[in-house]
Design a protein around this motif. Structure first.
Motif, PDB file in Angstrom:
ATOM      1  N   THR A 220      42.769  42.090  45.693  1.00 26.55           N
ATOM      2  CA  THR A 220      43.973  41.731  46.267  1.00 26.55           C
ATOM      3  C   THR A 220      44.062  41.755  47.888  1.00 26.55           C
ATOM      4  N   GLY A 221      44.194  40.743  48.323  1.00 26.18           N
ATOM      5  CA  GLY A 221      44.072  40.613  49.872  1.00 26.18           C
ATOM      6  C   GLY A 221      42.673  40.363  50.327  1.00 26.18           C
ATOM      7  N   SER A 222      42.741  40.069  51.629  1.00 28.33           N
ATOM      8  CA  SER A 222      41.375  39.756  52.335  1.00 28.33           C
ATOM      9  C   SER A 222      40.840  41.249  52.777  1.00 28.33           C
ATOM     10  N   LEU A 223      39.418  41.329  52.727  1.00 30.03           N
ATOM     11  CA  LEU A 223      38.663  42.455  53.554  1.00 30.03           C
ATOM     12  C   LEU A 223      38.250  42.143  54.722  1.00 30.03           C
TER      13      LEU A 223
ATOM     14  N   CYS B  40      43.096  33.751  49.249  1.00 29.24           N
ATOM     15  CA  CYS B  40      42.536  35.207  49.332  1.00 29.24           C
ATOM     16  C   CYS B  40      43.745  36.265  49.106  1.00 29.24           C
ATOM     17  N   ALA B  41      45.001  35.627  49.714  1.00 36.17           N
ATOM     18  CA  ALA B  41      46.281  36.709  49.594  1.00 36.17           C
ATOM     19  C   ALA B  41      46.376  37.286  48.279  1.00 36.17           C
ATOM     20  N   GLY B  42      46.293  36.579  47.249  1.00 33.07           N
ATOM     21  CA  GLY B  42      46.580  36.824  46.009  1.00 33.07           C
ATOM     22  C   GLY B  42      45.448  37.295  45.299  1.00 33.07           C
ATOM     23  N   LYS B  43      45.411  37.672  43.986  1.00 34.55           N
ATOM     24  CA  LYS B  43      44.339  38.366  43.365  1.00 34.55           C
ATOM     25  C   LYS B  43      43.114  37.436  42.875  1.00 34.55           C
ATOM     26  N   HIS B  44      41.737  37.924  43.293  1.00 34.84           N
ATOM     27  CA  HIS B  44      40.785  37.034  43.096  1.00 34.84           C
ATOM     28  C   HIS B  44      39.584  37.989  42.549  1.00 34.84           C
ATOM     29  N   ASP B  45      38.818  37.355  42.171  1.00 38.43           N
ATOM     30  CA  ASP B  45      37.419  38.100  41.535  1.00 38.43           C
ATOM     31  C   ASP B  45      36.469  38.510  42.823  1.00 38.43           C
ATOM     32  N   ALA B  46      36.315  37.763  43.744  1.00 37.85           N
ATOM     33  CA  ALA B  46      35.368  37.980  44.923  1.00 37.85           C
ATOM     34  C   ALA B  46      35.749  37.173  46.215  1.00 37.85           C
ATOM     35  N   GLU B  47      35.093  37.747  47.256  1.00 39.80           N
ATOM     36  CA  GLU B  47      35.290  37.129  48.542  1.00 39.80           C
ATOM     37  C   GLU B  47      33.975  37.066  49.132  1.00 39.80           C
TER      38      GLU B  47
ATOM     39  N   ILE C 188      21.788  31.776  49.678  1.00 39.03           N
ATOM     40  CA  ILE C 188      22.569  32.837  48.977  1.00 39.03           C
ATOM     41  C   ILE C 188      23.603  33.236  49.539  1.00 39.03           C
ATOM     42  N   SER C 189      24.673  33.384  48.736  1.00 38.28           N
ATOM     43  CA  SER C 189      26.120  33.715  49.029  1.00 38.28           C
ATOM     44  C   SER C 189      26.334  35.036  48.971  1.00 38.28           C
ATOM     45  N   CYS C 190      26.619  35.805  49.804  1.00 36.20           N
ATOM     46  CA  CYS C 190      27.002  37.235  49.850  1.00 36.20           C
ATOM     47  C   CYS C 190      28.463  37.388  49.551  1.00 36.20           C
ATOM     48  N   MET C 191      28.984  38.247  48.798  1.00 33.94           N
ATOM     49  CA  MET C 191      30.428  38.542  48.413  1.00 33.94           C
ATOM     50  C   MET C 191      30.589  39.824  47.849  1.00 33.94           C
ATOM     51  N   PHE C 192      31.980  40.363  48.256  1.00 35.10           N
ATOM     52  CA  PHE C 192      32.522  41.562  47.646  1.00 35.10           C
ATOM     53  C   PHE C 192      33.279  41.088  46.348  1.00 35.10           C
ATOM     54  N   GLY C 193      33.006  42.157  45.544  1.00 30.71           N
ATOM     55  CA  GLY C 193      33.672  42.082  44.197  1.00 30.71           C
ATOM     56  C   GLY C 193      34.031  43.566  43.684  1.00 30.71           C
ATOM     57  N   ASN C 194      34.719  43.508  42.689  1.00 31.53           N
ATOM     58  CA  ASN C 194      34.934  44.827  42.037  1.00 31.53           C
ATOM     59  C   ASN C 194      33.981  45.433  41.085  1.00 31.53           C
ATOM     60  N   THR C 195      33.852  46.564  41.123  1.00 33.42           N
ATOM     61  CA  THR C 195      32.573  47.190  40.148  1.00 33.42           C
ATOM     62  C   THR C 195      33.205  47.120  38.956  1.00 33.42           C
ATOM     63  N   ASP C 196      34.481  47.157  38.433  1.00 31.84           N
ATOM     64  CA  ASP C 196      34.872  47.075  37.014  1.00 31.84           C
ATOM     65  C   ASP C 196      35.429  45.606  36.741  1.00 31.84           C
TER      66      ASP C 196
END
Length: 433
Positions: free
Chosen positions: A282-285, A198-205, A268-276
């Motif tokens: 980048t980094g954990s929320l 999670c420390a680097g770039k990723h699509d979802a958390e 059901i897996s809930c996650m954060f992701g970028n709308t774009d």
């Protein structure tokens, strides 16, 4: 009708027996006198005259090539010498033993079948001895390999891999994990993901995993509705500091499909992701009890009570369209403010932040009284009067100094992301995959 042969040198004309008359049995008087020994017998080509010497040829004994009594040209072959004799059958257990041995499937059964096949072959004279022996050898090797796997723990690894293989598109994601999605998109079907730090770039958390209600697949629409309601309700239990969630971040989720449900997928897996689609995180929320200090956790826990009440506003935007509904909403906000101020006062804050918290409490008390009056309003105008005063006292800008003293985010969200500020906000699109 049969025509008798013409008279020849061995058969005088007129001496053939009448047509259709059977020859007489030996020793039985027939219609003709016995043949004269000096007259050549018509069936004896080697008897030339009346002289019979010591080498007189008698009638041939029945041999393998003598004409058979019924006129067949050759003697019938005996079964033991027939060129068309059926071969001995192949033992069925020998075949089964060989198949199980080759496939390494149920080696114990293949071994037993091979031994039984050898016994049956010896008693019945059947074929398949080589197959039975081959099945015994390969089944023995398979049994040794199975025993070795259990002894070294390889069976557990095999079963885990087998289970993952049969699960098909079933994903197993846990709270706090980050990943990159196939094609860098969180839309459509997903069969697998690439987990990354999670420390680097990723699509979802991933911020929550919840089971789907029911024993049978409820349908795509119902699963989506459950995911939408559940994930938005749980997001601020993971990202308690909603101000720290970027505006371009929204809630997404993985839901079971009818196919993955049959494979055991119930989450059901809930996650954060970028709308774009081109954007990343980048980094954990994560902002919860595992990452926050005591003062931060106490403040955000109390603020969450107010946020929940604010989000329970009626569907009707205008008070005139649903005054009773808005009055009930104002009553819920008033109760939440009472509970919020109570929690804040029960916690002992660090002296650096205690003064700021005390100033915030005064605004919250004044706001609570205005919301209480709005809940008692008899008309829309009276409701608006107290609602506007109460909302202004809990506006996000009134909490900035307190947040700064507590080391929390100080920039209120613009409302385009997942959640609004401490006082209000609506959820985002909640697109599913």
């Amino acid at each position: 009708m049969a025509i008798p042969p013409p008279p020849g040198p061995q058969q005088p004309e007129g001496r053939q027996p009448p047509q259709g008359t059977p020859p007489s049995a030996p020793g039985t008087p027939g219609p003709y006198p016995p043949p004269n020994p000096h007259v050549p017998h018509p069936q004896d080509p080697y008897q030339q005259g009346p002289y019979q010497g010591p080498y007189q040829q008698g009638p041939y004994q029945q041999g393998p090539y003598q004409q058979a009594p019924h006129g067949s040209p050759y003697q019938t072959w005996g079964q033991g010498y027939s060129p068309y004799n059926r071969p001995a059958p192949v033992n069925g257990l020998a075949i089964a033993a060989l198949v199980l041995g080759v496939l390494c499937f149920l080696p114990g059964v293949g071994l037993v079948l091979g031994i039984v096949a050898l016994v049956q072959i010896g008693k019945r004279g059947e074929r398949g001895k080589g197959m039975a022996i081959g099945g015994i050898v390969m089944s023995s090797i398979g049994a040794l390999l199975v025993a070795l796997m259990f002894a070294t723990g390889g069976a557990d690894d095999f079963w885990e891999g087998f289970s993952e293989g049969t699960a098909g598109n079933t994903l197993s994601l846990h709270k706090g994990e980050c990943f990159d999605a196939p094609g860098d998109t969180l839309e459509g079907l997903a069969y697998d993901v690439d987990k990354v730090p999670c420390a680097g770039k990723h699509d979802a958390e991933v911020f929550a995993s919840v089971p789907v209600a029911g024993d049978s697949f409820p349908g795509d629409s119902e699963v989506t509705d459950q995911a939408d309601n559940t994930c938005y309700a749980l997001m601020d239990t993971y990202a308690m500091d909603v101000w720290a969630v970027p505006d371009d971040v929204d809630v997404y989720y993985f839901t079971p499909t009818r196919q993955s449900w049959r494979a055991g997928d119930r989450e059901i897996s809930c996650m954060f992701g970028n709308t774009d689609e081109q954007g990343t995180l980048t980094g954990s929320l994560r902002k919860d009890a595992t990452t926050l200090d005591g003062d931060q956790f106490a403040y955000l826990s109390a603020a969450r009570l107010l946020n929940t009440a604010m989000e329970s506003a009626p569907d009707e935007e205008y008070v005139e369209d649903d005054l009773p509904g808005h009055k009930k909403w104002a009553d819920r906000v008033s109760d939440a403010l009472v509970e919020q101020t109570g929690q804040l006062r029960r916690h002992t804050f660090d002296p650096v932040a205690s003064d700021k918290v005390e100033a915030l409490l005064k605004n919250l008390d004044r706001s609570q009284k205005e919301w209480e009056k709005a809940a008692e309003a008899r008309d829309a105008d009276t409701f608006y009067e107290h609602y506007e005063k109460g909302a202004e006292l809990i506006d996000g800008k009134t909490t900035v100094t307190t947040r700064e003293a507590l080391g929390l985010a100080t920039t209120p969200p613009t409302g385009g992301g997942s959640r609004g500020g401490d006082d209000e906000g609506e959820g985002g699109s909640g697109m599913e995959v």
